[in-house]
Design an enzyme around this catalytic site. Structure first.
Site, mmCIF file in Angstrom:
data_model
loop_
_atom_site.group_PDB
_atom_site.id
_atom_site.type_symbol
_atom_site.label_atom_id
_atom_site.label_comp_id
_atom_site.label_asym_id
_atom_site.label_seq_id
_atom_site.Cartn_x
_atom_site.Cartn_y
_atom_site.Cartn_z
ATOM 1 N N LEU A 110 0.859 -1.185 0.000
ATOM 2 C CA LEU A 110 0.000 0.000 0.000
ATOM 3 C C LEU A 110 0.894 1.234 0.000
ATOM 4 C CD1 LEU A 110 -2.663 -1.017 2.688
ATOM 5 C CD2 LEU A 110 -3.106 -0.681 0.253
ATOM 6 N N ASP A 111 0.507 2.262 -0.768
ATOM 7 C CA ASP A 111 1.316 3.475 -0.769
ATOM 8 C C ASP A 111 1.015 4.319 0.464
ATOM 9 O OD1 ASP A 111 -1.083 4.803 -1.304
ATOM 10 O OD2 ASP A 111 -0.723 4.922 -3.450
ATOM 11 N N ARG A 112 1.697 5.430 0.589
ATOM 12 C CA ARG A 112 1.636 6.239 1.817
ATOM 13 C C ARG A 112 0.245 6.763 2.116
ATOM 14 N NH1 ARG A 112 2.105 11.535 3.200
ATOM 15 N NH2 ARG A 112 2.285 12.121 1.004
#
Length: 331
Positions: A110-112
């Site tokens: 998952l990205d930030r």
């Protein structure tokens, strides 16, 4: 009865899901998890397996008189009136921490800006992540958007490049666009499945809900529905595979364009990653050894099912390769 650190380490093998909050990278989550586990394992008192020793002087007569020599004596064999010194062999300041590193692998990242289910594999469990990847599981997301503006990176915090009206948008129009996107992706999924749709195998897979590509493909949206609609905001539930969170944000942007307006994504939250759901994901307050051991035990059935599917897929691929080889030889 408190378990030893070595006993707890033997239990830390397998897959488990955690909840990743928005604003943190997956590396931040992994490093924090590793730090908490190592701190807890090293805080457990070690059992001393060595016998404390004491060096006592002993006199002996030699040619030059009485000579003194240091003799090693077991503390247990000394009289009680003689004070003994504690053994510092296993002291942390002498030996250092017992555990300095834990092998923790991460599944589909998952990205930030995203949040939700993030699967980790600890120690030997990290090897199971490859089996999870080879099964090409689908994932569920809850994605929120807002009509009326477009940004450079498709997020609500990005640089605004355009503002538009949105009062003409209705829920029916939105659902028509959703059906169109879902139909085009469904056709792409059937193309990438490489299965004869008129065969019994295709029928059985469709009944079980397992008709999906078994190879790496471009991002595919397998299902989409509108959960909430209140202009200018809306919420979608998306089932997809081989996706990135940025691709989902771009999909929200494209929906806005199809509706003669613009839209930005305000939230991306993963609610399911294969067999792992949001209900079983550990929040940061439960990132301890006991909670992880329980989570690994609860996920054991899902991991076994994943292994079974992986074996079935291997047998299917072997059978297909054998049929292809026999066809080539017959020609």
């Amino acid at each position: 009865m408190q378990r030893s650190a070595a006993s707890l380490m033997r239990s830390l093998h397998g897959l488990f899901p955690v909840y990743k909050p928005p604003g943190f990278t997956w590396k931040n989550v992994r490093d924090t998890l590793q730090m908490k586990l190592l701190k807890e394992l090293n805080s457990i008192k070690r059992c001393s397996s060595s016998q404390p020793l004491l060096f006592l002087p002993e006199g002996s007569e030699g040619s030059s008189g009485v000579e003194l020599a240091k003799v090693v004596t077991c503390v247990a064999s000394l009289p009680k009136e003689i004070p003994s010194l504690p053994s510092l062999v296993n002291h942390e300041l002498v030996k250092g921490p017992a555990y300095n590193w834990l092998k923790i692998g991460v599944g589909h990242k998952l990205d930030r800006l995203s949040s939700g289910v993030l699967v980790f594999g600890i120690r030997d469990g990290a090897k199971l992540l490859s089996s999870m990847y080879e099964n090409h599981y689908t994932r569920d997301y809850t994605v929120c958007g807002t009509f009326g503006k477009a940004t450079a990176d498709f997020t609500d915090g990005g640089k605004i490049i355009e503002k538009t009206t949105f009062n003409h948008i209705t829920r029916d129009k939105l659902e028509r666009i959703i059906a169109m996107i879902q139909g085009s992706n469904q056709k792409a999924m059937l193309t990438h499945s490489h299965i004869d749709l008129k065969s019994q195998e295709a029928y059985d897979l469709a009944v079980q809900g397992k008709l999906r590509p078994k190879v790496k493909t471009p991002p595919l949206i397998l299902g989409m529905r509108c959960l909430e609609f209140s202009l200018p905001d809306f919420t979608l539930e998306i089932q997809c595979m081989h996706e990135t969170q940025q691709h989902l944000r771009k999909t929200i942007h494209e929906i806005g364009l199809e509706l003669r307006s613009t839209a930005v994504c305000t939230k991306v939250r993963r609610t399911r990653d294969g067999p792992f759901t949001l209900d079983s994901a550990l929040t940061h307050v439960h990132w301890d050894v006991d909670s992880l051991c329980r989570a690994i035990k609860e996920c054991k059935a899902s991991v076994e099912e994943m292994y079974k599917e992986n074996i079935d897929l291997f047998l299917q691929n072997a059978k297909a390769e054998e049929l292809l080889t026999s066809d080539v030889r017959s020609q």
